[in-house]
Design a protein around this motif. Sequence first.
Motif, PDB file in Angstrom:
ATOM      1  N   MET A 169      19.004 -14.893 -33.388  1.00 56.77           N
ATOM      2  CA  MET A 169      17.684 -15.240 -32.859  1.00 56.77           C
ATOM      3  C   MET A 169      16.695 -13.990 -33.390  1.00 56.77           C
ATOM      4  SD  MET A 169      17.197 -17.834 -31.525  1.00 56.77           S
ATOM      5  CE  MET A 169      15.845 -17.749 -30.692  1.00 56.77           C
TER       6      MET A 169
ATOM      7  N   SER B 130      16.658 -22.832 -29.290  1.00 56.56           N
ATOM      8  CA  SER B 130      17.168 -22.157 -30.677  1.00 56.56           C
ATOM      9  C   SER B 130      18.272 -22.986 -31.314  1.00 56.56           C
ATOM     10  CB  SER B 130      18.767 -22.191 -29.479  1.00 56.56           C
ATOM     11  OG  SER B 130      19.798 -20.238 -30.199  1.00 56.56           O
TER      12      SER B 130
ATOM     13  N   PRO C 190      16.369 -12.638 -27.637  1.00 57.95           N
ATOM     14  CA  PRO C 190      17.211 -14.084 -27.039  1.00 57.95           C
ATOM     15  C   PRO C 190      17.666 -14.081 -25.805  1.00 57.95           C
ATOM     16  CG  PRO C 190      17.861 -12.229 -28.910  1.00 57.95           C
ATOM     17  CD  PRO C 190      16.672 -11.856 -29.117  1.00 57.95           C
TER      18      PRO C 190
ATOM     19  N   THR D  81      16.249 -17.143 -24.881  1.00 58.19           N
ATOM     20  CA  THR D  81      16.896 -18.897 -25.754  1.00 58.19           C
ATOM     21  C   THR D  81      18.347 -18.769 -24.813  1.00 58.19           C
ATOM     22  OG1 THR D  81      17.302 -17.408 -27.975  1.00 58.19           O
ATOM     23  CG2 THR D  81      15.210 -19.071 -27.140  1.00 58.19           C
ATOM     24  N   GLU D  82      18.729 -18.020 -25.706  1.00 60.99           N
ATOM     25  CA  GLU D  82      20.690 -17.979 -25.344  1.00 60.99           C
ATOM     26  C   GLU D  82      20.712 -17.560 -23.834  1.00 60.99           C
ATOM     27  OE1 GLU D  82      20.787 -18.891 -29.054  1.00 60.99           O
ATOM     28  OE2 GLU D  82      19.798 -17.760 -28.652  1.00 60.99           O
TER      29      GLU D  82
END
Length: 231
Positions: free
Chosen positions: A27, A83, A43, A46-47
């Motif tokens: 990412m 992602s 990130p 997203t994560e």
Amino acid sequence: MSRAQHILAVIVGLITGVLLMESYGAMVTAARAGGRAIPELWPLGTEALALAMEVSVLEAKRLGHRAVLRLSWLLLVASVALSTLLQVAVAPPTLVGYLTAGATPVWLLGSFAVLSLLYRAEVSADQAPATAEGSAERPPASAAVVPTSAQTPPTGAEALTKRAQAERAYAELSATGAPVSAGQLATAAGLSASYARALVAEFHARSPAFQHNGRPGSPPARVEPGQEATP
């Protein structure tokens, strides 16, 4: 938690850590390719968001919050899909590159879900003994209301004793020649008002049976506690 569950949690935790580092690196690369100002923080959108929404889904199901559950599912699917697309976009242009890039966020999400469920199972197992102890200390509903002596009429030997006291008190009160009232008998013998009224009516009807020495000449018919006298 059992020993096998502990071992499983350690293994899944290691897998989750490896997948998180892999997904984080991919990412960051995607954020740099997209010209993000701080690619190292990308990130988090997203994560980190996907993991947070996964916990939110579990809690919303447990608490029954439908609105929170729907919003959590929406953000979870959107973050995992974003992602996956970004990691596939920066992956090497080969089949293996696309497959590994697309599988990384999915496996990360699944491994974190296993850790969350294991943690919830351990918390539930710890709370179960405390709940059982609390319910054992709580008195049963049948024992919550105990009838007092004022609420229940005397029975058996107690009734015989009260009747004998009433006969003796009536004989003493009637020795003066004045009529005895139910209130006087109840106060003198410690009887209830209804029982005293019944005994006074009976003793008045059998007044010749009481002698002047305070003892009844012949035993009057018994009136059980709680039995109303007929005027």
